[in-house]
Scaffold this motif. Structure first.
Motif, PDB file in Angstrom:
ATOM      1  N   THR A   1       0.804  -1.357   0.019  1.00 21.19           N
ATOM      2  CA  THR A   1       0.014   0.147  -0.123  1.00 21.19           C
ATOM      3  C   THR A   1       0.738   1.415  -0.023  1.00 21.19           C
ATOM      4  N   GLU A   2       2.308   1.216   0.254  1.00 19.41           N
ATOM      5  CA  GLU A   2       3.111   2.642   0.297  1.00 19.41           C
ATOM      6  C   GLU A   2       4.399   2.058  -0.292  1.00 19.41           C
ATOM      7  N   ALA A   3       4.862   3.016  -0.948  1.00 22.91           N
ATOM      8  CA  ALA A   3       6.256   2.755  -1.483  1.00 22.91           C
ATOM      9  C   ALA A   3       7.208   2.724  -0.406  1.00 22.91           C
ATOM     10  N   ASN A   4       8.315   1.694  -0.468  1.00 25.47           N
ATOM     11  CA  ASN A   4       9.183   1.569   0.383  1.00 25.47           C
ATOM     12  C   ASN A   4      10.296   2.703   0.512  1.00 25.47           C
ATOM     13  N   ASN A   5      10.071   4.026   0.971  1.00 21.21           N
ATOM     14  CA  ASN A   5      10.981   4.892   0.430  1.00 21.21           C
ATOM     15  C   ASN A   5      12.121   5.191   1.677  1.00 21.21           C
ATOM     16  N   GLU A   6      11.726   4.482   2.921  1.00 22.87           N
ATOM     17  CA  GLU A   6      12.719   4.276   3.941  1.00 22.87           C
ATOM     18  C   GLU A   6      13.212   5.548   4.643  1.00 22.87           C
ATOM     19  N   LEU A   7      12.202   6.383   4.748  1.00 20.40           N
ATOM     20  CA  LEU A   7      12.501   7.783   5.114  1.00 20.40           C
ATOM     21  C   LEU A   7      11.544   8.004   6.420  1.00 20.40           C
ATOM     22  N   VAL A   8      12.063   8.352   7.313  1.00 22.77           N
ATOM     23  CA  VAL A   8      11.522   8.486   8.944  1.00 22.77           C
ATOM     24  C   VAL A   8      10.817   9.802   8.981  1.00 22.77           C
ATOM     25  N   VAL A   9       9.597   9.836   9.064  1.00 21.13           N
ATOM     26  CA  VAL A   9       8.923  11.059   9.023  1.00 21.13           C
ATOM     27  C   VAL A   9       8.279  11.210  10.567  1.00 21.13           C
ATOM     28  N   ASP A  10       8.176  12.681  10.857  1.00 22.90           N
ATOM     29  CA  ASP A  10       7.538  12.885  12.220  1.00 22.90           C
ATOM     30  C   ASP A  10       5.774  12.957  11.920  1.00 22.90           C
TER      31      ASP A  10
ATOM     32  N   ASP B   1      16.896   6.290   5.462  1.00 22.83           N
ATOM     33  CA  ASP B   1      17.151   6.960   6.821  1.00 22.83           C
ATOM     34  C   ASP B   1      17.650   5.710   7.574  1.00 22.83           C
ATOM     35  N   LEU B   2      17.641   4.588   7.021  1.00 21.60           N
ATOM     36  CA  LEU B   2      17.871   3.185   7.923  1.00 21.60           C
ATOM     37  C   LEU B   2      19.442   2.787   7.803  1.00 21.60           C
ATOM     38  N   ASP B   3      19.659   2.313   8.726  1.00 21.81           N
ATOM     39  CA  ASP B   3      21.172   1.732   9.012  1.00 21.81           C
ATOM     40  C   ASP B   3      21.256   0.206   8.231  1.00 21.81           C
ATOM     41  N   ASN B   4      21.979   0.069   7.460  1.00 23.87           N
ATOM     42  CA  ASN B   4      22.142  -0.956   6.730  1.00 23.87           C
ATOM     43  C   ASN B   4      22.828  -2.280   7.569  1.00 23.87           C
ATOM     44  N   THR B   5      23.414  -1.936   8.879  1.00 21.19           N
ATOM     45  CA  THR B   5      23.882  -2.901   9.650  1.00 21.19           C
ATOM     46  C   THR B   5      23.003  -3.083  10.713  1.00 21.19           C
TER      47      THR B   5
ATOM     48  N   LEU C   1      16.539  -2.076   2.500  1.00 15.83           N
ATOM     49  CA  LEU C   1      18.101  -1.793   2.046  1.00 15.83           C
ATOM     50  C   LEU C   1      19.116  -1.076   3.044  1.00 15.83           C
ATOM     51  N   GLY C   2      18.171   0.176   3.589  1.00 16.04           N
ATOM     52  CA  GLY C   2      19.337   0.844   4.293  1.00 16.04           C
ATOM     53  C   GLY C   2      20.672   1.340   3.538  1.00 16.04           C
ATOM     54  N   ASP C   3      21.448   2.358   4.254  1.00 12.80           N
ATOM     55  CA  ASP C   3      22.560   2.419   3.825  1.00 12.80           C
ATOM     56  C   ASP C   3      23.609   2.780   4.986  1.00 12.80           C
ATOM     57  N   ASP C   4      24.887   3.256   4.803  1.00 13.78           N
ATOM     58  CA  ASP C   4      25.739   3.663   5.852  1.00 13.78           C
ATOM     59  C   ASP C   4      25.990   4.996   6.091  1.00 13.78           C
ATOM     60  N   ASP C   5      25.123   5.979   5.530  1.00 11.67           N
ATOM     61  CA  ASP C   5      25.026   7.451   5.691  1.00 11.67           C
ATOM     62  C   ASP C   5      23.780   7.800   6.430  1.00 11.67           C
ATOM     63  N   LEU C   6      24.008   8.177   7.728  1.00  7.54           N
ATOM     64  CA  LEU C   6      22.895   8.392   8.689  1.00  7.54           C
ATOM     65  C   LEU C   6      22.391  10.089   8.484  1.00  7.54           C
ATOM     66  N   THR C   7      22.946  10.812   7.628  1.00  9.65           N
ATOM     67  CA  THR C   7      22.842  12.133   7.659  1.00  9.65           C
ATOM     68  C   THR C   7      22.245  12.622   6.154  1.00  9.65           C
ATOM     69  N   SER C   8      22.550  11.605   5.227  1.00 10.53           N
ATOM     70  CA  SER C   8      22.011  11.974   3.745  1.00 10.53           C
ATOM     71  C   SER C   8      21.831  10.551   3.352  1.00 10.53           C
TER      72      SER C   8
ATOM     73  N   ALA D   1      18.293   5.290  13.809  1.00 10.08           N
ATOM     74  CA  ALA D   1      17.972   5.666  12.456  1.00 10.08           C
ATOM     75  C   ALA D   1      18.490   7.104  12.217  1.00 10.08           C
ATOM     76  N   GLY D   2      18.886   7.255  10.780  1.00 12.55           N
ATOM     77  CA  GLY D   2      19.171   8.773  10.538  1.00 12.55           C
ATOM     78  C   GLY D   2      18.035   9.593   9.886  1.00 12.55           C
ATOM     79  N   SER D   3      18.290  10.614   9.192  1.00  9.61           N
ATOM     80  CA  SER D   3      17.493  11.716   8.819  1.00  9.61           C
ATOM     81  C   SER D   3      18.407  12.229   7.369  1.00  9.61           C
ATOM     82  N   GLY D   4      17.569  13.048   6.566  1.00  4.09           N
ATOM     83  CA  GLY D   4      18.004  13.460   5.481  1.00  4.09           C
ATOM     84  C   GLY D   4      17.976  12.765   4.457  1.00  4.09           C
ATOM     85  N   GLY D   5      17.647  11.262   4.109  1.00  5.57           N
ATOM     86  CA  GLY D   5      17.712  10.816   3.072  1.00  5.57           C
ATOM     87  C   GLY D   5      16.819  11.184   2.115  1.00  5.57           C
ATOM     88  N   SER D   6      17.125  10.813   0.846  1.00  5.11           N
ATOM     89  CA  SER D   6      16.490  11.257  -0.449  1.00  5.11           C
ATOM     90  C   SER D   6      15.399  10.393  -0.998  1.00  5.11           C
ATOM     91  N   GLY D   7      15.125   9.236  -0.254  1.00  4.98           N
ATOM     92  CA  GLY D   7      14.337   8.163  -0.600  1.00  4.98           C
ATOM     93  C   GLY D   7      14.838   7.081  -1.667  1.00  4.98           C
TER      94      GLY D   7
END
Length: 233
Positions: A152-161, A213-217, A202-209, A179-185
Motif C-alpha cells: 500500500t505504500e512505497a518503501n522509501n525508507e524515510l522516517v517522518v514525524d 534513513d535506515l542503517d544497513n547494519t 535496504l538501508g545505507d551507511d550514511d545516517l545524515t543523507s 535511524a538517521g535523517s536527510g535521506g532522499s528516498g
C-alpha cells in the motif's frame, strides 16, 4: 467395510475433533536484530476468516495496521466473525529478542490461527501468520513467521514525524533511536500492490543523507523474523 467408507469416517472424525474448543498457550518471539513489532493481534477463527491474504489487495484495516500499527480495525473484523482474540499481549512494542505470551480457550469451530503486527522501522511491513490449522493433538508446535509487505505504500525508507496514518508516506517511527535523517528516498513507487513477501529494508551507511534513513547494519533482515510457539493442552 470398504476402504473408501473407512477413509470418509476417519476424515469426518478428524474434522469433528478439529472443531472442538481447545485450550492453547501462545508465545511470540522477535527473532530480528533491530526490528520492533507494534501491538500484536492474534486470532483463533473459523475456516472462512482471515486477517490478510497473500496475493490480494490489502484491506483498509490491514493498511492501517501495516502503515501505522493500528490494530483496532483487524480486531473489529476478528470480533465480527466470532474469533477468539488476543489483543496487544506485550502491552506495547515487542523489542528484538523479546517475547510475549498469552493463553486462550478457543470456541468450537475456531480451528485456525492468524497473527499480525507492523514492523518498525518499515513503511508498510508486517509480521504475519495466515490461517494456520491448530492441531487437534496435544503438544508443542513451532512456526516461523515471515515479514510481509502490504503493498500500500512505497518503501522509501524515510522516517517522518507523523501519525503513520494511511496516506502519510514514510516510516512513522524508529523505536531503537538508531535511524538517521536527510535521506532522499530509496523509491517513490510500489510495483507490487498486492500483499507479498517483504524484500526487506535496504538501508545505507550514511545516517545524515544518502538514499535511506535506515542503517544497513541494523535494520536489514532476512526471513523469518519471528517464532511462534503454540502449546495445545
Amino acid at each position: 467395510m470398504k476402504l473408501s467408507t473407512i477413509s470418509l469416517l476417519l476424515g469426518a472424525s478428524m474434522t469433528s475433533q478439529l472443531a472442538f474448543a481447545q485450550d492453547i498457550d501462545i508465545k511470540v518471539q522477535n527473532l530480528s536484530q533491530g526490528l520492533y513489532f507494534t501491538p500484536l493481534v492474534i486470532a483463533a477463527h473459523n475456516d472462512s476468516g482471515y486477517l490478510f491474504e497473500l496475493g490480494q489487495s490489502a484491506s483498509g484495516e490491514l493498511q492501517a495496521m501495516a502503515e501505522g500499527g493500528d490494530i483496532s480495525g483487524l480486531v473489529n473484523i476478528a470480533n465480527s466473525i466470532g474469533a477468539n482474540v488476543i489483543e496487544n499481549p506485550a502491552a506495547g512494542l515487542l523489542a528484538p529478542a523479546a517475547h510475549t505470551s498469552a493463553s486462550v480457550m478457543t470456541t468450537d469451530g475456531n480451528m485456525y490461527l492468524s497473527v499480525s503486527a507492523m514492523i518498525l522501522p518499515s513503511n508498510d511491513g508486517f509480521v504475519g501468520l495466515d490461517r494456520w490449522p491448530i492441531p487437534a493433538a496435544a503438544g508443542t508446535y513451532h512456526i516461523y513467521l515471515n515479514a510481509y509487505d502490504a503493498g500500500t505504500e512505497a518503501n522509501n525508507e524515510l522516517v517522518v514525524d507523523g501519525s503513520g496514518a494511511p496516506g502519510v508516506l514514510g516510516i512513522p517511527a524508529a523505536p531503537g533511536m538508531d535511524a538517521g535523517s536527510g535521506g532522499s528516498g530509496v523509491t517513490s513507487t510500489e510495483q507490487n500492490t498486492m500483499v507479498h513477501v517483504h524484500r526487506g529494508n535496504l538501508g545505507d551507511d550514511d545516517l545524515t543523507s544518502g538514499h535511506s534513513d535506515l542503517d544497513n547494519t541494523v535494520h536489514r533482515w532476512l526471513n523469518p523474523v519471528a517464532k511462534l510457539t503454540v502449546t495445545v493442552k
